[in-house]
Design a protein around this motif. Structure first.
Motif, PDB file in Angstrom:
ATOM      1  N   ILE A 124      22.091  31.610  54.653  1.00 41.68           N
ATOM      2  CA  ILE A 124      23.248  30.597  54.348  1.00 41.68           C
ATOM      3  C   ILE A 124      23.153  30.139  52.655  1.00 41.68           C
ATOM      4  CG2 ILE A 124      24.718  28.599  54.547  1.00 41.68           C
ATOM      5  CD1 ILE A 124      24.553  28.993  57.441  1.00 41.68           C
ATOM      6  N   TRP A 125      22.041  29.581  52.610  1.00 44.17           N
ATOM      7  CA  TRP A 125      21.603  28.933  51.210  1.00 44.17           C
ATOM      8  C   TRP A 125      21.506  30.274  50.271  1.00 44.17           C
ATOM      9  CZ3 TRP A 125      16.958  25.174  50.634  1.00 44.17           C
ATOM     10  CH2 TRP A 125      16.891  24.653  49.275  1.00 44.17           C
ATOM     11  N   PHE A 126      21.006  31.374  50.564  1.00 40.70           N
ATOM     12  CA  PHE A 126      20.654  32.479  49.822  1.00 40.70           C
ATOM     13  C   PHE A 126      21.969  32.977  49.445  1.00 40.70           C
ATOM     14  CE2 PHE A 126      19.339  36.693  48.667  1.00 40.70           C
ATOM     15  CZ  PHE A 126      18.021  36.660  48.215  1.00 40.70           C
ATOM     16  N   THR A 127      22.888  32.899  50.271  1.00 41.31           N
ATOM     17  CA  THR A 127      24.329  33.561  49.826  1.00 41.31           C
ATOM     18  C   THR A 127      25.214  32.765  49.275  1.00 41.31           C
ATOM     19  OG1 THR A 127      25.101  33.390  52.182  1.00 41.31           O
ATOM     20  CG2 THR A 127      23.955  35.397  51.428  1.00 41.31           C
ATOM     21  N   LEU A 128      25.038  31.525  49.286  1.00 35.52           N
ATOM     22  CA  LEU A 128      25.796  30.372  48.941  1.00 35.52           C
ATOM     23  C   LEU A 128      26.107  30.291  47.636  1.00 35.52           C
ATOM     24  CD1 LEU A 128      27.620  28.103  50.048  1.00 35.52           C
ATOM     25  CD2 LEU A 128      25.803  26.503  49.650  1.00 35.52           C
ATOM     26  N   ALA A 129      25.165  30.639  46.825  1.00 36.71           N
ATOM     27  CA  ALA A 129      25.421  30.561  45.321  1.00 36.71           C
ATOM     28  C   ALA A 129      26.385  31.684  44.973  1.00 36.71           C
ATOM     29  CB  ALA A 129      24.229  31.119  44.673  1.00 36.71           C
ATOM     30  N   ASP A 130      26.216  33.051  45.423  1.00 36.32           N
ATOM     31  CA  ASP A 130      27.186  33.911  45.185  1.00 36.32           C
ATOM     32  C   ASP A 130      28.722  33.567  45.511  1.00 36.32           C
ATOM     33  OD1 ASP A 130      27.298  36.879  43.962  1.00 36.32           O
ATOM     34  OD2 ASP A 130      28.383  37.042  46.039  1.00 36.32           O
ATOM     35  N   SER A 131      28.768  33.003  46.708  1.00 34.97           N
ATOM     36  CA  SER A 131      30.115  32.835  47.384  1.00 34.97           C
ATOM     37  C   SER A 131      30.798  31.778  46.363  1.00 34.97           C
ATOM     38  CB  SER A 131      29.905  32.335  48.674  1.00 34.97           C
ATOM     39  OG  SER A 131      29.224  30.879  48.770  1.00 34.97           O
ATOM     40  N   LYS A 132      29.687  30.974  45.682  1.00 35.46           N
ATOM     41  CA  LYS A 132      30.399  29.659  44.789  1.00 35.46           C
ATOM     42  C   LYS A 132      30.841  30.560  43.313  1.00 35.46           C
ATOM     43  CE  LYS A 132      27.949  25.532  46.446  1.00 35.46           C
ATOM     44  NZ  LYS A 132      26.823  24.677  46.073  1.00 35.46           N
ATOM     45  N   VAL A 133      30.181  31.809  43.081  1.00 38.48           N
ATOM     46  CA  VAL A 133      30.447  32.091  41.856  1.00 38.48           C
ATOM     47  C   VAL A 133      31.773  32.974  42.009  1.00 38.48           C
ATOM     48  CG1 VAL A 133      29.755  34.215  40.145  1.00 38.48           C
ATOM     49  CG2 VAL A 133      28.150  32.247  41.026  1.00 38.48           C
ATOM     50  N   THR A 185      20.426  32.621  40.524  1.00 39.60           N
ATOM     51  CA  THR A 185      19.873  31.357  40.496  1.00 39.60           C
ATOM     52  C   THR A 185      18.782  31.141  41.263  1.00 39.60           C
ATOM     53  OG1 THR A 185      21.231  30.365  42.254  1.00 39.60           O
ATOM     54  CG2 THR A 185      22.388  30.315  40.254  1.00 39.60           C
ATOM     55  N   PHE A 186      18.285  30.043  41.101  1.00 33.27           N
ATOM     56  CA  PHE A 186      16.909  29.748  42.086  1.00 33.27           C
ATOM     57  C   PHE A 186      17.363  29.253  43.208  1.00 33.27           C
ATOM     58  CE2 PHE A 186      14.967  29.258  37.929  1.00 33.27           C
ATOM     59  CZ  PHE A 186      13.736  29.770  38.162  1.00 33.27           C
ATOM     60  N   GLN A 187      18.536  29.192  43.883  1.00 24.99           N
ATOM     61  CA  GLN A 187      18.806  28.927  45.115  1.00 24.99           C
ATOM     62  C   GLN A 187      18.545  30.124  45.970  1.00 24.99           C
ATOM     63  OE1 GLN A 187      23.056  27.625  45.776  1.00 24.99           O
ATOM     64  NE2 GLN A 187      22.946  26.410  43.932  1.00 24.99           N
ATOM     65  N   TYR A 188      18.573  31.261  45.433  1.00 24.28           N
ATOM     66  CA  TYR A 188      18.106  32.549  46.044  1.00 24.28           C
ATOM     67  C   TYR A 188      16.722  32.349  46.593  1.00 24.28           C
ATOM     68  CZ  TYR A 188      22.453  34.191  44.019  1.00 24.28           C
ATOM     69  OH  TYR A 188      23.751  34.308  43.426  1.00 24.28           O
ATOM     70  N   ILE A 189      15.752  31.876  45.751  1.00 18.90           N
ATOM     71  CA  ILE A 189      14.359  31.995  45.932  1.00 18.90           C
ATOM     72  C   ILE A 189      14.286  30.983  47.124  1.00 18.90           C
ATOM     73  CG2 ILE A 189      12.004  31.091  45.130  1.00 18.90           C
ATOM     74  CD1 ILE A 189      13.022  32.266  42.238  1.00 18.90           C
ATOM     75  N   TRP A 190      14.659  29.713  46.991  1.00 12.90           N
ATOM     76  CA  TRP A 190      14.521  28.579  47.983  1.00 12.90           C
ATOM     77  C   TRP A 190      15.112  29.231  49.467  1.00 12.90           C
ATOM     78  CZ3 TRP A 190      11.013  26.815  45.468  1.00 12.90           C
ATOM     79  CH2 TRP A 190      11.332  26.349  44.106  1.00 12.90           C
ATOM     80  N   GLY A 191      16.271  30.015  49.454  1.00  9.13           N
ATOM     81  CA  GLY A 191      16.673  30.399  50.529  1.00  9.13           C
ATOM     82  C   GLY A 191      15.866  31.524  51.262  1.00  9.13           C
ATOM     83  N   GLY A 192      15.330  32.342  50.182  1.00  7.01           N
ATOM     84  CA  GLY A 192      14.355  33.523  50.883  1.00  7.01           C
ATOM     85  C   GLY A 192      13.275  32.892  51.333  1.00  7.01           C
ATOM     86  N   LEU A 193      12.654  31.853  50.761  1.00  6.29           N
ATOM     87  CA  LEU A 193      11.434  31.265  51.243  1.00  6.29           C
ATOM     88  C   LEU A 193      11.820  30.528  52.688  1.00  6.29           C
ATOM     89  CD1 LEU A 193       9.981  29.210  48.190  1.00  6.29           C
ATOM     90  CD2 LEU A 193       9.059  31.553  49.239  1.00  6.29           C
TER      91      LEU A 193
END
Length: 374
Positions: free
Chosen positions: A184-193, A323-331
């Motif tokens: 959810i965190w990983f994909t949230l950035a793109d859904s905001k864009v 964005t770095f949100q993808y990295i945190w979500g992936g971790l």
């Protein structure tokens, strides 16, 4: 009843008990499963260790489903194709049925072991999860769809409790929560864009999620109870599902326009759909092997991790901001995978306790103190 099948035979004249064990060729109860060869696309997994079987299945799921996800997004990027998600599912089910028939003919055992009523239920759930998921892409963007699909880990666990009476430990629950939150965190950035929420799309993907949560547990229970093969499961569930979808399209009346559109763009529709179905069929074969060998939760954990990689490839081939949100979500997803693997291999992966860590820190301090005195 005969003592031939392991029952006790009593002779009153000699007063002794004799017990005989059935040979491997005799028919056993469907609740007692003998070890049989498990082949996936011609690969005999039975001769490998459990770890090697797991790695082969994971590699198959990732390779084929990554291509599958790319082709799925590519098909819906064709102008004018978005309203024909159910027709794509019909084509997909048709190809799956043919592939399953060919694979079943290549095997020695062609018997249908799972009852027809069970296949009717599995086919209905399969139509729901794949048809509604494909159709939802006509209303939602790809990352928004993944936000919903990644949350099926918890419903699968709930379904396992109610359908199979399973009990999951804290590590399994934590893995499901971590992977769901991570994606959810990983994909949230793109859904905001580029948010593209639609009430119809949300409803479709929510229903697909419910069907997807149930199908893994139903498949696992049926395959373990009746010892059915992967090719048998694919052939009968998708052929019955093909009839369901065809009947629905004929009743609703959306078949003619879809055929006309695809006839005008045969390569971008039928060509992509063939590759899409082929890679999906190979992928589902490895997923079924995972379900049969390691259970529905492990299979869903692997496929959820695959979704994270699919999104990475989506950014590579379909330009999106980073964005770095993808990295945190992936971790967070990777941590969830680790928790799931740890819960299945606790004896082999003994993590240090809090007391062990404390003693280790104290020992380190003493060593540093002595080195300073020297």
């Amino acid at each position: 009843m005969s003592a031939k099948y392991g029952l006790v035979g009593y002779n009153s004249s000699r007063k002794h008990i004799s017990i005989s064990i059935p040979s491997s060729t005799e028919v056993m109860s469907p609740h007692i499963k003998s070890v049989e060869e498990l082949k996936v696309l011609g690969i005999n997994l039975s001769s490998y260790s459990a770890l090697t079987q797991f790695l082969i299945c994971v590699a198959g799921v990732f390779i084929f489903y990554l291509i599958y996800g790319y082709l799925q997004e590519l098909i819906f990027s064709v102008d004018g194709f978005k309203p024909f998600g159910w027709y794509l599912t019909l084509i997909q089910f048709g190809f799956y049925s043919m592939f399953g028939l060919v694979e079943l003919q290549l095997t020695q055992d062609k018997r249908r072991r799972i009852p027809g009523k069970t296949y009717m239920i599995i086919a209905f759930l399969t139509v729901g999860t794949m048809g509604l998921s494909n159709t939802s892409l006509g209303y939602l963007n790809y990352p928004t769809q993944v936000i919903f699909k990644c949350c099926k880990l918890i419903p699968v666990m709930i379904g396992g409790v109610f359908i199979q009476g399973k009990r999951y430990n804290v590590a399994d629950v934590s893995a499901a929560i971590c992977m769901s939150l991570g994606l959810i965190w990983f994909t949230l950035a793109d859904s905001k864009v580029a948010p593209n929420f639609n009430v119809t799309g949300v409803l479709l993907i929510s229903l697909a999620l419910c069907a997807d949560a149930a199908i893994g547990n139903v498949q696992e229970k049926a395959m373990k109870l009746h010892n059915g093969s992967n090719s048998e499961m694919v052939l009968y569930s998708y052929s019955i599902g093909f009839v369901y979808i065809l009947t629905g399209l004929l009743c609703v009346g959306g078949l003619g326009s879809a055929v006309t559109f695809c006839a005008e763009h045969p390569v971008k529709t039928y060509g992509y759909a063939f590759l899409f179905s082929l890679t999906g069929y190979f992928g589902i074969s490895f997923v079924l092997a995972l379900i049969k060998l390691f259970g529905a939760l492990v299979a869903v954990t692997v496929t959820t991790g695959r979704k994270a990689m699919t999104i990475v490839l989506s950014f590579m081939f379909f330009a999106k901001p980073f964005t770095f949100q993808y990295i945190w979500g992936g971790l967070l997803v990777l941590f969830g995978i680790f928790l799931n693997v740890y819960s299945k291999n606790r004896e082999k992966m003994k993590l240090p306790s809090v007391k062990d860590l404390r003693n280790l820190l104290l020992t380190g301090k003493k060593v540093r103190f002595l080195s300073q005195n020297v």
